[in-house]
Design an enzyme around this catalytic site. Structure first.
Site, PDB file in Angstrom:
ATOM      1  N   CYS A 134     -22.018  -6.707  22.230  1.00 21.10           N
ATOM      2  CA  CYS A 134     -23.284  -7.197  21.683  1.00 21.10           C
ATOM      3  C   CYS A 134     -23.228  -7.309  20.161  1.00 21.10           C
ATOM      4  CB  CYS A 134     -24.458  -6.338  22.138  1.00 21.10           C
ATOM      5  SG  CYS A 134     -24.402  -4.601  21.669  1.00 21.10           S
ATOM      6  N   HIS A 201     -28.014  -1.225  21.967  1.00 23.74           N
ATOM      7  CA  HIS A 201     -27.834  -2.610  22.402  1.00 23.74           C
ATOM      8  C   HIS A 201     -28.630  -3.497  21.456  1.00 23.74           C
ATOM      9  CE1 HIS A 201     -27.094  -6.034  24.911  1.00 23.74           C
ATOM     10  NE2 HIS A 201     -28.375  -6.220  25.175  1.00 23.74           N
ATOM     11  N   HIS A 213     -27.875 -12.231  24.099  1.00 23.65           N
ATOM     12  CA  HIS A 213     -27.299 -10.890  24.030  1.00 23.65           C
ATOM     13  C   HIS A 213     -26.117 -10.784  24.979  1.00 23.65           C
ATOM     14  CE1 HIS A 213     -29.654  -8.975  27.615  1.00 23.65           C
ATOM     15  NE2 HIS A 213     -29.639 -10.282  27.751  1.00 23.65           N
TER      16      HIS A 213
END
Length: 243
Positions: A134, A201, A213
């Protein structure tokens, strides 16, 4: 595919790399091809990665090889898998700027990958922590779409379980400011907390309620932001140049 002038991998080097790969299997082996006094030699290196699915060549081993001569290629193995380069291999080959010799064990097939200007797609790339994850997706997005080069940060596997706080400790150093609570804008970065004690994240807001993402064990993708991803967002940051 262009090849650096003078870099050809001779059979004895391949044989040495395959022997090292067999000794390390089922873990990936890694090493370097070094030109010492005009002759190429194979230098086995330590793989510091956790697990069997990838490699992290010990920096000290690379530094030692550089004191011996010129490093001309990086080597690693694909145990029980084709030597065909993975997406992560292609990305890292470009990052290192050196040919990559990939050897298969136990069959013994091998392949040499050369830097060619390859860039992984923003959507549909496979996950490989530290290479295609990510954070690297955000860096690539800002480089390709916004035209900004963001710094990279060392991030061991499962850093959020080992006392790390990559995003909250790093966003200011990367040139971002906290805009949590303000109306979302295109290119805002969303810091999310997914089954962890800290935000672990992140994604990029594309506008129109869409987030880009990359989740572990999946391909990078665009998804609707409102709902689950919005609920686990803990902070929204914006690059200073876009404020």
């Amino acid at each position: 595919m262009s090849r650096p002038v003078g870099v050809e991998i001779p059979t004895p080097i391949v044989a040495a790399a395959q022997g090292h790969a067999r000794a390390e299997s089922p873990r990936e082996s890694c090493g370097l091809v070094v030109r010492v006094a005009g002759a190429l030699t194979y230098r086995p290196c330590r793989n510091l990665a956790e697990g069997h699915a990838h490699f992290h060549l010990a920096p000290e081993d690379f530094a030692r090889a550089e004191t011996e001569g010129e490093v001309v290629a990086v080597v690693h193995s694909h145990p029980n898998a084709s030597p065909e380069p993975s997406e992560a291999d292609r990305v890292m080959c470009e990052r290192w700027g050196l040919p990559w010799l990939i050897v298969n064990v136990p069959v013994g097939h091998w392949q040499v990958l050369y830097p060619s200007g390859y860039r992984a797609p923003l959507v549909g790339r496979p996950f490989s922590h530290g290479v295609l994850d990510c954070f690297s997706l955000i860096r690539d997005y800002f480089a390709e779409v916004v035209g900004l080069a963001l710094p990279d940060f060392e991030r061991p596997d499962d850093w959020w379980l080992k006392g790390g706080n990559l995003y909250l400790e790093g966003y200011e150093r990367a040139g971002f400011v906290d805009v949590t609570g303000q109306a979302l804008r295109e290119h805002d970065v969303l810091l999310m907390q997914l089954r962890a004690q800290v935000p672990n994240h992140a994604g990029v807001y594309l506008g129109a309620d869409v987030v880009l993402h990359h989740l572990q064990a999946s391909l990078s993708r665009r998804e609707t932001y409102s709902g689950f991803w919005e609920r686990i967002t803990r902070r929204v940051v914006r690059h200073r140049s876009l404020c």
